[in-house]
Design a protein around this motif. Structure first.
Motif, PDB file in Angstrom:
ATOM      1  N   TRP A 282       0.792  -1.254   0.109  1.00 41.16           N
ATOM      2  CA  TRP A 282       0.114   0.026   0.079  1.00 41.16           C
ATOM      3  C   TRP A 282       0.899   1.051   0.086  1.00 41.16           C
ATOM      4  O   TRP A 282       0.621   2.058  -0.845  1.00 41.16           O
ATOM      5  CB  TRP A 282      -0.913   0.016   1.212  1.00 41.16           C
ATOM      6  N   LEU A 283       1.809   1.283   0.831  1.00 42.87           N
ATOM      7  CA  LEU A 283       2.746   2.346   0.732  1.00 42.87           C
ATOM      8  C   LEU A 283       3.499   2.388  -0.474  1.00 42.87           C
ATOM      9  O   LEU A 283       3.856   3.731  -1.029  1.00 42.87           O
ATOM     10  CB  LEU A 283       3.788   2.183   1.816  1.00 42.87           C
ATOM     11  N   ALA A 284       3.976   1.255  -1.079  1.00 44.96           N
ATOM     12  CA  ALA A 284       4.517   1.779  -2.345  1.00 44.96           C
ATOM     13  C   ALA A 284       3.863   2.170  -3.413  1.00 44.96           C
ATOM     14  O   ALA A 284       4.286   3.058  -4.103  1.00 44.96           O
ATOM     15  CB  ALA A 284       4.886   0.176  -2.708  1.00 44.96           C
ATOM     16  N   MET A 285       2.434   1.932  -3.365  1.00 47.79           N
ATOM     17  CA  MET A 285       1.396   2.435  -4.332  1.00 47.79           C
ATOM     18  C   MET A 285       1.563   4.147  -4.105  1.00 47.79           C
ATOM     19  O   MET A 285       1.570   4.823  -5.036  1.00 47.79           O
ATOM     20  CB  MET A 285       0.128   1.780  -3.926  1.00 47.79           C
ATOM     21  N   LEU A 286       1.230   4.276  -2.585  1.00 52.59           N
ATOM     22  CA  LEU A 286       1.460   5.740  -2.526  1.00 52.59           C
ATOM     23  C   LEU A 286       2.617   6.533  -2.740  1.00 52.59           C
ATOM     24  O   LEU A 286       2.689   7.568  -3.556  1.00 52.59           O
ATOM     25  CB  LEU A 286       1.126   5.921  -1.190  1.00 52.59           C
ATOM     26  N   ARG A 287       3.756   5.804  -2.510  1.00 53.16           N
ATOM     27  CA  ARG A 287       5.146   6.475  -2.983  1.00 53.16           C
ATOM     28  C   ARG A 287       5.282   6.467  -4.452  1.00 53.16           C
ATOM     29  O   ARG A 287       5.625   7.556  -4.941  1.00 53.16           O
ATOM     30  CB  ARG A 287       6.156   5.526  -2.278  1.00 53.16           C
TER      31      ARG A 287
END
Lengths: 112, 112
Positions: free
Chosen positions: B81-86
């Motif tokens: 999820w964080l990688a998507m945001l990043r």
């Protein structure tokens, strides 16, 4: 309260995560966020307040507009914490791999 | 409840994050966790229950011991999820960079 406490707490809501995903693509005002999320403006404003209090978003003033954008330092802090966890996890796996390898191929001269 | 809701909610507590950091180094029982955290066993058990319900840790049975360890799939999901945001954030920055470069060096033949 630790920054991570508020950040993780704010992230526990699916609407707030969706707002962050939207803001990651570029800044937006409350009005611009209200339409795609099919929520009332006060409901969106309340979510934005939680995200802002947690340091996950920041706002700027542009005439009568007040666009919000993602706060990179807060995202960085969360990623750093997860990276620490991941590193410990991998070192642990590597250690287990060595133990297993040692069990299968014991070194000469080492008493077991 | 979405898996990420429970996971992020569980992560909002500093003791639970510390327990996860400890378990990332290797599995541990309630008794083994009680001492370093200077908490009562019921308090630790309650935190472990929240972490287990959120899918962040799993337990196994080893005779009379019940060691807990980190659940890698849940950590993977959070990181994804964080990688998507990043990724969205960086694409946005790249887009801004192109806009700024275009403003400083407009292409020939393009009306502005």
């Amino acid at each position: 309260m630790h920054g991570l406490d508020a950040a993780f707490s704010a992230l526990s809501d699916p609407t707030r995560r969706a707002i962050l995903a939207r803001l990651a693509q570029g800044e937006a005002t409350v009005t611009e966020l209200t339409e795609p999320f099919e929520m009332t403006q006060p409901a969106i404003s309340q979510h934005l307040k939680v995200l802002e209090d947690a340091g996950l978003i920041v706002s700027r003033i542009d005439g009568t507009r007040r666009p919000r954008r993602l706060a990179k330092p807060a995202i960085d802090e969360i990623e750093q914490w997860l990276a620490m966890l991941r590193k410990a996890l991998e070192q642990n796996y590597n250690r287990l791999d060595r133990v297993l390898a040692e069990m299968q191929h014991p070194k000469k001269g080492k008493s077991r």
